[in-house]
Motif scaffolding. Structure first.
Motif, PDB file in Angstrom:
ATOM      1  N   ASP A   1      33.605  41.111  54.542  1.00  0.00           N
ATOM      2  CA  ASP A   1      34.798  40.345  54.180  1.00  0.00           C
ATOM      3  C   ASP A   1      34.386  38.964  53.258  1.00  0.00           C
ATOM      4  OD1 ASP A   1      36.465  42.316  55.036  1.00  0.00           O
ATOM      5  OD2 ASP A   1      36.537  40.894  57.049  1.00  0.00           O
TER       6      ASP A   1
ATOM      7  N   ILE B   1      51.879  37.162  57.987  1.00  0.00           N
ATOM      8  CA  ILE B   1      51.657  38.056  56.731  1.00  0.00           C
ATOM      9  C   ILE B   1      52.383  37.411  55.496  1.00  0.00           C
ATOM     10  CG2 ILE B   1      52.250  40.142  55.666  1.00  0.00           C
ATOM     11  CD1 ILE B   1      52.383  41.317  58.359  1.00  0.00           C
TER      12      ILE B   1
ATOM     13  N   TYR C   1      48.974  42.200  46.591  1.00  0.00           N
ATOM     14  CA  TYR C   1      48.594  42.533  48.056  1.00  0.00           C
ATOM     15  C   TYR C   1      49.079  41.747  49.077  1.00  0.00           C
ATOM     16  CZ  TYR C   1      44.523  44.598  45.366  1.00  0.00           C
ATOM     17  OH  TYR C   1      43.927  45.231  44.395  1.00  0.00           O
ATOM     18  N   ARG C   2      49.351  42.480  50.349  1.00  0.00           N
ATOM     19  CA  ARG C   2      49.881  41.946  51.340  1.00  0.00           C
ATOM     20  C   ARG C   2      48.742  41.902  52.680  1.00  0.00           C
ATOM     21  NH1 ARG C   2      55.284  41.571  53.035  1.00  0.00           N
ATOM     22  NH2 ARG C   2      54.954  42.350  55.028  1.00  0.00           N
ATOM     23  N   ASP C   3      48.598  40.537  53.052  1.00  0.00           N
ATOM     24  CA  ASP C   3      47.668  40.447  54.123  1.00  0.00           C
ATOM     25  C   ASP C   3      47.792  39.172  54.747  1.00  0.00           C
ATOM     26  OD1 ASP C   3      44.699  39.840  55.179  1.00  0.00           O
ATOM     27  OD2 ASP C   3      44.153  41.475  53.758  1.00  0.00           O
TER      28      ASP C   3
ATOM     29  N   THR D   1      45.516  36.827  55.176  1.00  0.00           N
ATOM     30  CA  THR D   1      44.604  35.714  54.878  1.00  0.00           C
ATOM     31  C   THR D   1      44.447  35.798  53.295  1.00  0.00           C
ATOM     32  OG1 THR D   1      42.580  36.696  55.041  1.00  0.00           O
ATOM     33  CG2 THR D   1      43.341  35.132  56.789  1.00  0.00           C
TER      34      THR D   1
ATOM     35  N   GLY E   1      41.255  37.797  52.565  1.00  0.00           N
ATOM     36  CA  GLY E   1      41.325  39.121  53.117  1.00  0.00           C
ATOM     37  C   GLY E   1      41.961  40.044  51.994  1.00  0.00           C
ATOM     38  N   ALA E   2      42.994  39.362  51.141  1.00  0.00           N
ATOM     39  CA  ALA E   2      43.457  39.955  49.883  1.00  0.00           C
ATOM     40  C   ALA E   2      42.726  40.149  49.103  1.00  0.00           C
ATOM     41  CB  ALA E   2      44.937  39.273  49.597  1.00  0.00           C
TER      42      ALA E   2
ATOM     43  N   GLN F   1      40.482  43.136  49.802  1.00  0.00           N
ATOM     44  CA  GLN F   1      41.085  44.201  49.142  1.00  0.00           C
ATOM     45  C   GLN F   1      41.109  44.487  47.786  1.00  0.00           C
ATOM     46  OE1 GLN F   1      45.321  45.028  50.487  1.00  0.00           O
ATOM     47  NE2 GLN F   1      44.998  43.849  52.451  1.00  0.00           N
TER      48      GLN F   1
END
Length: 158
Positions: free
Chosen positions: A14, A83, A105-107, A109, A112-113, A116
């Protein structure tokens, strides 16, 4: 004959968000050089420093040998359990040219997005990590979301 090794950023694991501040070395002419701040997404601090100098060389013509890092720190989200809808503006090099793109994106953090996004770009466009440049990352409200795959998760009361 010399052996040259070029390091390419890999999105291993990550990604984390780093705040990096650097400047040109002070000289007799310029005793207080301009500070430059960047948000860098990288797997670790070493890759973040490398990415910072990569962009500085391209944008401001300052190489690592002519500059210094003033500050580097990992940024954590204020609300890592909430979120968020995250919009990412990026540029990437494909086989046919350079393209600008906006993705959502939905995440929970921001990092994290972005992770992705790198995975998605590799899957859908065959874009390598080293060819992707993140221009801007922003948390966006639900009413400003454009993409159906993000909007489908919003609760709408009619």
């Amino acid at each position: 004959s010399t052996l040259r090794v070029y390091t390419i950023m890999k999105a291993k694991g990550d990604l984390k968000e780093f705040k990096v501040i650097g400047r040109r070395f002070p000289t007799e002419k310029n005793k207080n050089p301009t500070l430059y701040r960047m948000r860098i997404f990288a797997p670790d601090e070493v890759a973040a420093k490398s990415r910072f100098w990569y962009f500085m060389k391209k944008l401001r013509k300052i190489k690592k040998t002519n500059g210094q890092l003033v500050y580097i720190a990992e940024i954590t989200d204020k609300h890592p359990t909430r979120i968020k809808n995250i919009g990412i503006w990026l540029r990437y090099d494909s086989r046919s040219g350079t393209h600008n793109m906006y993705r959502e994106y939905r995440d929970i953090t921001v990092a994290g997005a972005v992770t992705q996004c790198y995975r998605d770009m590799a899957a859908r466009h065959r874009a390598r990590t080293s060819t992707i440049q993140i221009i801007k990352v922003e948390c966006i409200p639900a009413k400003k979301c454009r993409r159906p795959h993000v909007i489908q998760f919003h609760v709408s009361i009619n």
